[in-house]
Design an enzyme around this catalytic site. Structure first.
Site, PDB file in Angstrom:
ATOM      1  N   SER A 178      -9.719   0.676   7.923  1.00  0.00           N
ATOM      2  CA  SER A 178      -9.150   0.725   6.578  1.00  0.00           C
ATOM      3  C   SER A 178      -8.631  -0.593   6.041  1.00  0.00           C
ATOM      4  CB  SER A 178      -8.028   1.772   6.519  1.00  0.00           C
ATOM      5  OG  SER A 178      -8.566   3.070   6.589  1.00  0.00           O
ATOM      6  N   LYS A 206       0.834  -1.200   0.000  1.00  0.00           N
ATOM      7  CA  LYS A 206       0.000   0.000   0.000  1.00  0.00           C
ATOM      8  C   LYS A 206       0.875   1.258   0.000  1.00  0.00           C
ATOM      9  CE  LYS A 206      -3.626   2.169   2.850  1.00  0.00           C
ATOM     10  NZ  LYS A 206      -4.423   2.011   4.082  1.00  0.00           N
ATOM     11  N   SER A 208      -9.195   2.709   3.660  1.00  0.00           N
ATOM     12  CA  SER A 208      -8.270   3.323   2.730  1.00  0.00           C
ATOM     13  C   SER A 208      -7.401   2.342   1.962  1.00  0.00           C
ATOM     14  CB  SER A 208      -7.358   4.294   3.497  1.00  0.00           C
ATOM     15  OG  SER A 208      -6.552   3.598   4.437  1.00  0.00           O
TER      16      SER A 208
END
Length: 380
Positions: free
Chosen positions: A173, A73, A149
């Protein structure tokens, strides 16, 4: 090769150890799949295919995940020599000087990092639609959000581009994208997993919970932190960050943070400490709490309009009602893909345990998965 790519990370590592596939074959197949399908998903903001292929000659012998492709990520998970944008145009062109601890551990374990996945600007919302990179699409329905996220990681794993990708969770997230994309997402006990030296905590998203398919996750994402983060970004890129450079949501959060002082911050921390103690007291008589992962049904792209903050903030609160409380308490929680809507979109179920009891969650998740397997129909 498609059969091997559909295995979880443990299965792919076993295939390499048994000589059924070479690391280069596995990595090249994953790269080909990304090239074939990521244009429609927009999950990866920075591919590093050539570097990944060049690193194959230096894979550590005997490493447990030797040759298994992975995506990281683009929030936390810093990798030396690679760009770091955190979903924001404010960091365009900035490269990282050193690996995060967790990235070092991934490489030591034999993973091959193929690129960085999309995240909303600074990871502050539950859909991955950053202005800098455009929306990441849910592989179950391209009109729907992959969550946030960690939406880029979730979309990539759900589509079968890789078996595992890293994630982070400061209010849901990891678990929210897992719920949106039909994945298993574990947020461990606070402090369990480090992304130092510069960040907090992190983890992964996977398609299954059995045989170690779920590993360790978490990180802290939120309003008063924005000011300190903007100062850090300013030092990093060599010039201050102006509020006008931020997306509307983060601009509003930064402005709100600047109106609050140290006393407000301390009072908020004291309230959270009290909440944590109250929850621990209640938990002494229970093993596991069962909740929905999301407080709302799966949502389409554009459901949180960036130009209408009242609607956006108003919708976010109910959506995170079952995830964010356990970021405050620090307890481990896992999202499992157990249901679908009438339209075929995944619906996640959350299990929460007492602090330090990830073992209970993973064992229970594996039992549920055996009894109620989820068909990953979004695999490309």
């Amino acid at each position: 090769m498609d059969e091997v790519l559909r295995l979880d990370a443990v299965g792919q590592a076993q295939a390499v150890r048994e000589g059924r596939v070479a690391p280069r074959e596995l990595v090249e197949a994953a790269i080909a799949k990304i090239r074939a399908h990521d244009d429609e998903l927009n999950a990866i903001v920075h591919p590093r295919f050539e570097r990944a292929l060049a690193e194959l000659d230096d894979l550590p012998e005997g490493a447990p995940f030797r040759g298994v492709p992975i995506l990281v990520k683009d929030l936390g998970w810093a990798q030396a020599g690679e760009p770091y944008n955190a979903g924001s145009a404010t960091l365009d062109g900035v490269e990282v000087a050193a690996d995060a601890h967790a990235v070092t551990r991934l490489c030591e374990a034999g993973f091959v990092i193929l690129g960085r996945t999309s995240t909303p600007e600074f990871g502050t919302t539950i859909t991955t639609e950053p202005a800098a990179y455009g929306p990441t699409r849910n592989p179950y329905d391209l009109a729907y959000s992959a969550g946030g996220s960690s939406g880029g990681s979730a979309a990539a794993v759900a589509a079968g581009l890789v078996a595992v990708a890293t994630a982070s969770d400061g209010g849901g997230s990891i678990r929210i994208p897992a719920g949106q994309c039909g994945l298993v997402g574990l947020k461990p006990t606070k402090g369990r997993s480090s992304q130092g030296p510069a960040q907090g905590e992190g983890g992964e998203l996977a398609r299954g919970a059995r045989r170690g398919g779920v590993r360790r996750p978490l990180r802290g994402d939120r309003g008063r932190q924005r000011g300190a983060e903007l100062e850090s970004i300013g030092r990093w890129r060599g010039k201050p960050v102006e509020l006008s450079e931020l997306e509307p949501r983060n601009r509003a959060m930064a402005e709100a943070g600047r109106r609050r002082g140290a006393v407000d911050h301390i009072l908020a921390l004291q309230w959270i400490d009290g909440y944590r103690r109250r929850m621990a007291s209640w938990w002494s008589g229970h093993d596991v709490l069962l909740t929905p992962t999301l407080g709302v049904p799966p949502y389409p792209l554009g459901w949180l309009p960036p130009g209408d903050l009242s609607t956006s903030f108003g919708r976010t609160g109910p959506a995170v009602a079952f995830t964010s409380p356990f970021n405050a308490t620090g307890q481990p929680a896992i999202s499992l893909p157990l249901y679908r809507t009438a339209e075929g979109l995944p619906v996640g179920v959350q299990l929460v345990a007492a602090a330090g009891r990830e073992d209970l969650l993973v064992r229970l998740a594996a039992q549920i998965e055996r009894a109620h397997p989820f068909e990953h129909s979004a695999l490309r």
